[in-house]
Design a protein around this motif. Structure first.
Motif, PDB file in Angstrom:
ATOM      1  N   THR A  15       0.831  -1.202   0.000  1.00 31.91           N
ATOM      2  CA  THR A  15       0.000   0.000   0.000  1.00 31.91           C
ATOM      3  C   THR A  15       0.863   1.248   0.000  1.00 31.91           C
ATOM      4  O   THR A  15       2.008   1.226   0.450  1.00 31.91           O
ATOM      5  CB  THR A  15      -0.928   0.026   1.237  1.00 31.91           C
ATOM      6  OG1 THR A  15      -1.853   1.108   1.105  1.00 31.91           O
ATOM      7  CG2 THR A  15      -0.164   0.165   2.533  1.00 31.91           C
ATOM      8  N   GLU A  48       0.954   5.162   1.552  1.00 31.97           N
ATOM      9  CA  GLU A  48       0.459   5.800   2.763  1.00 31.97           C
ATOM     10  C   GLU A  48       1.130   7.153   2.922  1.00 31.97           C
ATOM     11  O   GLU A  48       2.102   7.464   2.226  1.00 31.97           O
ATOM     12  CB  GLU A  48       0.717   4.928   3.991  1.00 31.97           C
ATOM     13  CG  GLU A  48       2.183   4.622   4.240  1.00 31.97           C
ATOM     14  CD  GLU A  48       2.393   3.597   5.341  1.00 31.97           C
ATOM     15  OE1 GLU A  48       2.923   3.987   6.399  1.00 31.97           O
ATOM     16  OE2 GLU A  48       2.036   2.428   5.148  1.00 31.97           O
ATOM     17  N   ILE A  89      -4.129   3.392  -1.882  1.00 35.95           N
ATOM     18  CA  ILE A  89      -4.159   3.021  -0.467  1.00 35.95           C
ATOM     19  C   ILE A  89      -5.077   1.813  -0.294  1.00 35.95           C
ATOM     20  O   ILE A  89      -6.287   1.912  -0.498  1.00 35.95           O
ATOM     21  CB  ILE A  89      -4.612   4.216   0.399  1.00 35.95           C
ATOM     22  CG1 ILE A  89      -3.647   5.387   0.156  1.00 35.95           C
ATOM     23  CG2 ILE A  89      -4.660   3.836   1.869  1.00 35.95           C
ATOM     24  CD1 ILE A  89      -4.037   6.668   0.831  1.00 35.95           C
ATOM     25  N   MET A 127      -5.689   3.086   6.863  1.00 37.46           N
ATOM     26  CA  MET A 127      -4.909   4.149   6.215  1.00 37.46           C
ATOM     27  C   MET A 127      -5.825   4.975   5.299  1.00 37.46           C
ATOM     28  O   MET A 127      -5.665   6.179   5.169  1.00 37.46           O
ATOM     29  CB  MET A 127      -3.768   3.570   5.384  1.00 37.46           C
ATOM     30  CG  MET A 127      -2.746   2.811   6.175  1.00 37.46           C
ATOM     31  SD  MET A 127      -1.763   3.907   7.202  1.00 37.46           S
ATOM     32  CE  MET A 127      -0.530   2.786   7.790  1.00 37.46           C
ATOM     33  N   LYS A 128      -6.787   4.300   4.681  1.00 36.68           N
ATOM     34  CA  LYS A 128      -7.716   4.977   3.779  1.00 36.68           C
ATOM     35  C   LYS A 128      -8.601   5.950   4.542  1.00 36.68           C
ATOM     36  O   LYS A 128      -8.780   7.098   4.123  1.00 36.68           O
ATOM     37  CB  LYS A 128      -8.576   3.933   3.053  1.00 36.68           C
ATOM     38  CG  LYS A 128      -9.320   4.482   1.857  1.00 36.68           C
ATOM     39  CD  LYS A 128     -10.108   3.396   1.143  1.00 36.68           C
ATOM     40  CE  LYS A 128      -9.218   2.233   0.775  1.00 36.68           C
ATOM     41  NZ  LYS A 128      -9.926   1.140   0.121  1.00 36.68           N
ATOM     42  N   THR A 177      -6.702   9.032   5.638  1.00 40.64           N
ATOM     43  CA  THR A 177      -6.348   9.854   4.475  1.00 40.64           C
ATOM     44  C   THR A 177      -7.561  10.633   3.991  1.00 40.64           C
ATOM     45  O   THR A 177      -7.464  11.834   3.694  1.00 40.64           O
ATOM     46  CB  THR A 177      -5.783   8.977   3.348  1.00 40.64           C
ATOM     47  OG1 THR A 177      -4.639   8.263   3.849  1.00 40.64           O
ATOM     48  CG2 THR A 177      -5.372   9.807   2.149  1.00 40.64           C
TER      49      THR A 177
END
Length: 154
Positions: A33, A35, A117, A122-123, A126
């Motif tokens: 991914t 990040e 992502i 993490m998504k 973000t």
């Protein structure tokens, strides 16, 4: 026996350049991914200082920290993560291989975020940073005597 709670504090930054592209990195241990750049806060280090340091160490990019967009807790790893929004201040994008595997500015949007992502935690952070229209106030203090050493306004 005195067991004090042990938690890890990490910081990351949603960094945009003048074109609106977002700085993303791939780490060695999470290469599946992209990040936001960031890492662990050192003992006694202010959070805004830590995020500036981490972004610069990983990417060579200097940032202007705008504010905090969210605080997230990983109960499994006892890790609190504080996410900042920031703008590029200067520097040249240069991958630091001991820190990260890859770094790039990408035209990130809600429509294409899944291409970059892949991890849900993490998504969400973000997207929170991408859509933030206000920040959380943050102050750094030293005590005895009390002295504010830094402040980011909401």
């Amino acid at each position: 026996m005195n067991n004090h709670p042990k938690h890890i504090i990490a910081v990351s930054a949603y960094v945009t350049n003048e074109e609106g592209d977002v700085l993303l990195v791939k780490t060695h241990n999470r290469s599946d991914t992209w990040e936001s750049p960031g890492g662990q806060v050192e003992e006694g280090e202010a959070l805004d200082t830590a995020v500036y340091r981490e972004v610069f160490e990983e990417t060579g990019i200097k940032i202007t920290v705008l504010g905090i967009t969210g605080i997230y807790y990983n109960a499994t790893k006892h890790l609190m993560s504080v996410v900042f929004k920031a703008n590029v201040e200067g520097g040249l994008l240069k991958v630091q291989p001991e820190e990260i595997k890859e770094a790039a500015f990408v035209p990130l949007s809600e429509e294409n975020i899944n291409e970059y992502i892949t991890r849900p935690h993490m998504k969400s952070r973000t997207l929170d940073a991408m859509n933030a229209d206000h920040y959380i106030s943050y102050e750094t203090w030293e005590v005895n005597p009390y002295q504010m050493t830094g402040r980011l306004d909401a």
